[in-house]
Every structure is written in C-alpha cells, then in structure tokens.
Design a protein around this motif. Structure first.
Motif, PDB file in Angstrom:
ATOM      1  N   ASN A 388      -1.944  24.702  45.653  1.00 20.59           N
ATOM      2  CA  ASN A 388      -1.849  26.002  44.960  1.00 20.59           C
ATOM      3  C   ASN A 388      -2.903  26.139  43.863  1.00 20.59           C
ATOM      4  OD1 ASN A 388       1.415  25.156  45.410  1.00 20.59           O
ATOM      5  ND2 ASN A 388       0.729  27.080  46.272  1.00 20.59           N
ATOM      6  N   SER A 389      -4.130  25.802  44.200  1.00 25.45           N
ATOM      7  CA  SER A 389      -5.184  25.860  43.195  1.00 25.45           C
ATOM      8  C   SER A 389      -6.450  26.460  43.802  1.00 25.45           C
ATOM      9  CB  SER A 389      -5.478  24.464  42.640  1.00 25.45           C
ATOM     10  OG  SER A 389      -5.875  23.586  43.676  1.00 25.45           O
ATOM     11  N   PHE A 390      -7.398  26.774  42.928  1.00 26.86           N
ATOM     12  CA  PHE A 390      -8.664  27.355  43.387  1.00 26.86           C
ATOM     13  C   PHE A 390      -9.768  27.012  42.409  1.00 26.86           C
ATOM     14  CE2 PHE A 390      -7.462  30.527  40.282  1.00 26.86           C
ATOM     15  CZ  PHE A 390      -8.678  30.987  39.779  1.00 26.86           C
ATOM     16  N   LYS A 391     -10.975  27.223  42.847  1.00 34.09           N
ATOM     17  CA  LYS A 391     -12.134  27.178  41.956  1.00 34.09           C
ATOM     18  C   LYS A 391     -13.120  28.237  42.428  1.00 34.09           C
ATOM     19  CE  LYS A 391     -14.616  23.505  44.472  1.00 34.09           C
ATOM     20  NZ  LYS A 391     -15.248  22.174  44.357  1.00 34.09           N
ATOM     21  N   ALA A 392     -13.785  28.847  41.471  1.00 33.01           N
ATOM     22  CA  ALA A 392     -14.729  29.916  41.796  1.00 33.01           C
ATOM     23  C   ALA A 392     -15.984  29.746  40.963  1.00 33.01           C
ATOM     24  CB  ALA A 392     -14.096  31.284  41.532  1.00 33.01           C
ATOM     25  N   ASN A 393     -17.107  30.017  41.573  1.00 39.62           N
ATOM     26  CA  ASN A 393     -18.393  30.046  40.883  1.00 39.62           C
ATOM     27  C   ASN A 393     -19.100  31.329  41.295  1.00 39.62           C
ATOM     28  OD1 ASN A 393     -18.683  27.192  39.624  1.00 39.62           O
ATOM     29  ND2 ASN A 393     -18.055  26.796  41.729  1.00 39.62           N
TER      30      ASN A 393
END
Length: 791
Positions: A388-393
């Motif tokens: 249940n996690s994310f990362k965005a650039n």
C-alpha cells in the motif's frame, strides 16, 4: 446419580448391568436380597467439562429458541430486514442490483441492535434461570466447577447470535432470488457475518454475563447495558476520542459499509481486528470477573458476595486473570501510543476551520504575489499494492506569463505525503511550514517574462502503521488524483469573486497555477494490474517483475489528472473513428452496453451541435465505491464509481432512469462543457459546466428514450432543487451567480431552466447560441461570458 444400562426384576434380587458387564454385588438383609450395582467411573477431565458445557448450552439454546420473546423479536427483525432490503435504492427512480454487499450493508446496522438487545436480555434470563425455576440449590451441589456452568451460558448466547446471523443470510438470499439475482456469494456472507459482526456480539456477550451476574434484577441489568451502549457513542462529545477507551469500538467501524468488489474491505479491516482482539481480551477478563461473582453459594448481602469473590481469586483463576489484565494493559498502552502519533492533533476534524483561519492570518499577505504558470507535467509513478505504498518523481515546466520578473515561489505539497522540491536554478527557502506543508522560496535569479524554469519533485507516502494507511494505494482498484503533487500559489482563498470582477479572470475554476498543460506519464505496478491515466498508451512492457505503461496526451489539458490501477477486464469498441474503452471489474458486466450507448449518444449529439471532440479516444475506468460514489472527467478518461456499475438495467427498461447511460453521457459531455469551455474561478462557473451539461444530457436522454423519459429525468432534478432550497438560510442566488457549493441550483434548477428555455425559443436556436459561445471561448481558460445575452 445417572444409571446407564439395562435391568431385570426377580423375586430375590435386582440386578443392574452396564455394557462392560462389570457388576458389584452388595449383600443386604442377610441372604434374602442381593443388589448388583454399577461400578462408578468418575471423569473429571477438561475435555469432559467442555462436553458438559456444550450439552448444557444446547439445552439453554432450545429454551431460548422456543421462548415467545425470542420468536417475536426475531420475526420482527426478519420482517424489518425484508422491508429495508426491498427498498434499498437511490431516491432517483433508479434501482441497483441486490449484490451481497448491499444486503450486508446498511440493514446490518439496524439488525445488529436487535442482536445486542437479545444478547443483553437472555444473558440475564440464563444467569437467573435456575433461581427462577427453584433448582439453584440442586445445581449448586452438582459436581462441576463454576466455569462449566458459566461457559455453557456463554455458548448458548453465542449460538443464539449465530442463529440470528444465519437468518440474515437466508433473508438476503431469498431477497436476491425474489429480484432474480442468482450470484450468491456464500463466502462473503460467512466472512461478513461470522468474522466481522459476530466477534463484536461475542464481546458484548462476555460483558452482558458480567453485568447480569452483578445484579439480581434482569431488567435493571438490561437497562444498564442499553444505557452503556448508547453512552459509548457519546464519548467523543465528552472528550474521550481515543478508541482505546471506547469499549468494543474501532477506527472506521463502519468500514463494512464500504465493501468493494474491487478492493474488498480495504485497509480498515486490519485496525478493526486489532481493536477487536484488544477488546476480546477485555471480554476474557470479564469472564474471569463473572466467575468471581457467579451465584453458587447462598448469600444474604453484597458484602458476603464480595467476600466469596475474594476467596475465589486464587490458583489458576488468579493466574489467568493476572496474565490477561497485564496483557490488556500492555496492548492498550501500545495502541494508545499509536493513536497519539498517527496524526497531528492540529489536524483533527474539529480544528480544520480554525487552522484555515490561522493560515489565512499568517500568509494572506502573500496572496497577491504573482506566480509562474505550470505548462508541462511529466510524472513517473510507481505503486506497490502489496505494501500500500507508492513513489513518484516528476518535473514541471514553469513559465512566467506576467510582465514582471518573478523571484518568489510559493509551493504547497500534500498533507499525507513526503515531498522534496528542487529547481534547475539556485533557490533559498525563506519559510517552511511543516504543519501546513507550505514553503516560500527565494530565487537567486528571477524568472523573466516569458522565460521558464524546471521544478523537480519526488514524493513518497508516509510509512503506514498497523492502524492507519497514509497512502491511497489499494490492493486493487487504486485511484490517485493530482492533488498529491506540489502546487503553486496561495491556495487558501475562500472568496469567490463576482464575474464582473476583472481579477476573477486570473484563474480558471479548477486551478490557480495552470491553464492547459502538456502531460506525459510512465506508470508501473505489479504484473497482474493495468495502469491507466490521461493520454494515449505509447508503450507497455514488463521489467523485473513489474508492468510499465507510458502515456502521453496528444493535446494540452487541464491540470486535473487521475491515475487508476487494478485488475480490470476491458470492453473495447470503435465508433465513427473514436476508440471507446471501459475498464471494469470482471464481474461487473451488467451495465456496460448502456454505458457504451451513453458515450456514443453523447458523441453524436455534441459533435452535431457543438463541434468536434478534441481527442480520438475516450475511456471509462471503474474505481471502488470506498473511494466515493461520484463520476468525474480527467483528460480523455472518465472515472466512474463502482456504484454505477451495478444498476438494474431491467428496471430501466420498465421505465426507470437508466443511470448508467445518463452518467456516461453526462461525463462525456464535459469534454465540451468543462474541457473545451473552461470558465473562470468566479460565481456562475458551475452554471456553464454543470447546468448546461445537465440540459444537454436531458436532450441526449430524450433522443434515446423519448420525451416522457426526459421529463421524468427533469422531475428528479426538480425534486433535487426543491429539497436543496429548503436548507437555504439566505436569499437564493440567481443561476448565473451560483456558488460551486450550491449543486441543487447548478444541477437541479439549471437543468430545468435551460430545458424550459429550449422549449420556449426552440432547441435548435438555444444550441446555436451555445455553439457560438463555445467557439468564441474554446480552449481559452478563465473565459466567462454570458451565453444568453443575445438569445
């Protein structure tokens, strides 16, 4: 003593025989009579005690099920359930299918209270049953320990609760059959009823037995239990907002009402079971306390009862009670600490309005500082459903569209995200507010008019805890919006300007920092899921066990974006050169043809009356009902709630509103009225985006289903308007000055007003006026003209 075996009578003796033929002869009265007795074999093992409890509970259960009170209350509850289930439909002349989660949703809130009342009542009846039957003395001398008797009462209550929950399942299935719906989800029924609801009833059964054992009056105890139940819900009003102090409650306790076929019960089920385990320990402590107070000996005063309880508190009972109490306190302390660090106290719901006032007082002085506009957006977004996690650039291109040099940037980042900001030129942080996630940067070299800089950002979610999920990433059906990304400017203005105010033209109604942007994104998720966002899919590939999607928008769009991830089935179609797609849960195929027809009909009507559609593709994506029950448009994507995928199409064929067709047609019409015509951030903006769209949808509906169906649709809008007006405290604003919050005016009154006008001056003439207006302001953000000036 119970005697098992067969017997025969003779003139000289009476002989008892058991199955093993073991006998013992006792010589009585000399040699005249001899009696053969069974050799007693005593069994005081724990397993035998459990069997005894089970058998005694069966007797108590039969007593409950045959009692008039139970039968009458159970019948009333079943009839109440049936009445509710037969009426579960929106008040818009539509019907939804009786899927399992509708059966187990709202009706269970009312039915749960019936189960609790019966638990409170029969806990007392069973505790005092022996005394009322005048056999308490006989039971008191029975060679079984107290816990066997108490546990049998507890088992009887639980069995009664199970019977009542089975009735819910049977009623639900009967209602589904009655409505010709045969997709019975037995597993869902069993889990919801016996894993979610039953555990709460069991905890109440523990406490009910304790309270009923403390008092000799069954109905006094019943009153106290009901009072306690009602009082628990009022604890937050008394300042007790921590769930660790609120008996048998948990955060988001109504999570089962938001069950989704896409995402199940979501992350809330984890905290639910954590707290239920915590209160179950308390229930076991209650069981031990009940053993101390169990009415076995004859007593004449409360003092004697507590003296007996003190004497009983020894040995295994004392050890088990101490361990349970220590475990309960330690676990409670752990939960208390978690609750205190979950979220800053400043952001409690009660303080939101005060916080806004504080922010405005502190930073309103910067409101007039001009900012560059975001003209290009690139995002690389990776989600991890398992954690249940994310990362965005990503990066923005910022262009100074003013006539003055800009050397100060105000940036707002997401509350629940951890964001990092960098620029391609040197910048110094002047103010960094960690509470409001607001920062002011001073650029060493200002941005000249028509010049640009690049803003780089990286975003991750805060670390999730056992109680709280800080990200919006779901196991399946994730729907992220562009509000997780950093935005520019003073965002806390609550003033909505009048259309004739020239300053109102500085922003359009959905953005203060961007007009139209070029958009490109690379999305990734696990191998099973599909990722969808605005734009055309340029490339799809799998790398290191993850699935990647590269999208790019062919034309500039509003900075209103949606990102959908899930295990979807897809329905594809081609219509007059337009690529149509519907991404949906594999089992939600009930309304797909109606949605497709809605898209096609909207395309035909809008292109014929208002001009070409700006893209060559439109796609509908289903998102979980737990994320909302609305529909919206972002680029060439239309996000529609799961609620709109379970409409009863047969009812629509009988004359009801075809809501699936309507929603698809309405949202697609926004491509012209909202995405081509983009009004300013001023009063009356939603007249252009919603009132006109509702009018056009009514005309599309009329072309498809006939005038009477369209009038029925408008009747619903009239009810919506009149209902909303009753809550209006001030003078009602005219339609052209409607506030965005006044949806009952923009949707209800607006649709009727424009439709009536089309009847008065003619549909063709009104549409020609709308067409002229659209062509005049097409793709000109912040435009707000009044379309009827020359009508």
């Amino acid at each position: 003593m119970a005697i098992v075996g067969s017997h025969s009578v003779k003139t000289s003796c009476i002989k008892f025989e058991n199955q093993k033929r073991e006998t013992r002869t006792k010589d009585n009265f000399g040699s005249i009579i001899k009696v053969n007795l069974i050799k007693p074999k005593f069994n005081f093992t724990f397993l035998q005690y459990l069997k005894t409890s089970w058998n005694l509970s069966q007797v108590d259960l039969i007593f409950i099920l045959k009692s008039g009170s139970f039968i009458s209350i159970a019948i009333a509850g079943v009839l109440f359930l049936i009445a509710i289930l037969l009426q579960i439909n929106p008040q818009t002349d539509t019907k939804i299918l009786p899927v399992t989660w509708t059966i187990l949703g709202l009706p269970m809130i009312f039915y749960s209270f019936i189960v609790q009342i019966l638990t409170y009542l029969y806990a007392g009846i069973l505790v005092h049953r022996a005394k009322q039957s005048r056999i308490s003395d006989l039971i008191s001398v029975t060679a079984i320990p107290n816990w066997v008797l108490l546990f049998s009462k507890f088992l009887a209550l639980v069995k009664m609760q199970i019977v009542l929950l089975i009735l819910v399942m049977l009623v639900g299935i009967v209602v589904q059959i009655n409505k010709a719906y045969y997709q019975f989800e037995i597993g869902h029924y069993l889990f919801d009823l016996f894993a979610i609801h039953l555990i709460g009833f069991i905890i109440w059964a523990f406490v009910s037995l304790l309270v009923q054992s403390m008092f000799n009056n069954t109905y006094l105890s019943l009153f106290l239990l009901i009072l306690g139940t009602l009082g628990i819900s009022e604890l937050p009003n008394l300042g007790v907002d921590k769930f660790v102090f609120r008996f048998n409650e948990s955060p988001n306790s109504g999570f089962f009402l938001q069950y989704s076929d896409l995402n199940g019960y979501g992350h809330s089920i984890r905290s639910f079971f954590i707290y239920k385990f915590y209160w179950f320990i308390f229930g076991l402590i209650s069981f031990c306390m009940t053993l101390l107070l169990w009415p076995r000996e004859l007593t004449n005063s409360v003092f004697e009862r507590f003296k007996i309880a003190k004497n009983r508190f020894r040995g295994k009972l004392a050890l088990i009670s101490t361990i349970l109490f220590a475990g309960f306190m330690c676990f409670g302390f752990y939960l208390y600490k978690l609750e205190n660090i979950e979220q800053s106290k400043d952001f409690s719901e009660n303080n939101n309005s005060n916080l806004l006032v504080q922010f405005q007082k502190q930073y309103k002085k910067y409101e007039q500082i001009q900012q560059p506009r975001i003209t290009s957006v690139f995002v690389k977004l990776d989600i991890f459903p398992e954690s249940n996690s994310f990362k965005a650039n990503g990066k923005y291109t910022l262009i100074n569209k003013t006539t003055k040099t800009i050397d100060t940037l105000m940036i707002k980042t997401g509350y629940d995200e951890i964001s990092r900001i960098n620029f391609d030129i040197k910048a110094t942080i002047l103010i960094e507010d960690s509470i409001f996630k607001f920062a002011i940067y001073k650029l060493d070299k200002g941005i000249e008019p028509n010049d640009s800089i690049t803003l780089w950002f990286s975003i991750t979610n805060q670390k999730n805890t056992p109680l709280t999920q800080y990200s919006n990433i779901l196991k399946n059906g994730t729907y992220l919006k562009s509000d997780i990304f950093p935005r520019l400017g003073y965002f806390a203005s609550t003033e909505i300007k009048n259309p004739n105010d020239s300053s109102a033209l500085s922003n359009h109604y959905q953005s203060i920092d961007a007009d139209l942007v070029d958009f490109e994104a690379i999305l990734s998720t696990n191998k099973k899921q599909t990722a969808i966002t605005s734009g055309l899919l340029l490339k799809e590939w799998i790398e290191k066990g993850r699935r990647y999607f590269h999208y790019k928008m062919d034309k500039p769009i509003k900075f209103v974006l949606g990102f959908n991830f899930g295990e979807f089935a897809v329905l594809k179609d081609q219509y007059k050169g337009l690529d149509l797609r519907i991404y949906h849960h594999p089992s939600h195929s009930y309304c797909l043809s109606q949605m497709m027809e809605g898209l096609k009909s909207a395309f035909d009507y809008n292109t014929a009356n208002f001009g070409a559609y700006q893209h060559n593709q439109v796609q509908i994506i289903e998102f979980p009902r737990s994320e909302g029950s609305y529909a919206t448009t972002a680029g060439n994507c239309i996000q529609i709630s799961e609620m709109r995928f379970i409409n009863d199409v047969n009812y629509a064929k009988l004359g009801g509103i075809d809501l699936s067709f309507y929603v698809a047609a309405h949202e697609f019409t926004h491509q012209w009225w909202g995405n081509q015509v983009i009004p300013a951030d001023a009063l009356g903006a939603t007249m252009i985006t919603e009132s006109i769209t509702e009018y056009i949808t009514a005309k599309i509906y009329e072309k498809k289903f006939g005038k009477q169906s369209a009038l029925k649709f408008l009747k619903i809008q009239r009810t919506r308007y009149l209902s909303g007006r009753t809550n209006e405290t001030g003078q009602e604003a005219p339609l052209y000055l409607v506030n965005p919050e006044q949806s009952y005016i923009s949707y209800g009154k607006g649709a009727i007003a424009f439709y009536t006008l089309s009847e008065y001056i003619g549909e063709e003439k009104l549409n020609k006026a709308l067409q002229d207006y659209l062509h005049k302001v097409k793709f000109k953000p912040r435009s707000l003209y009044y379309i009827l000036r020359n009508a």
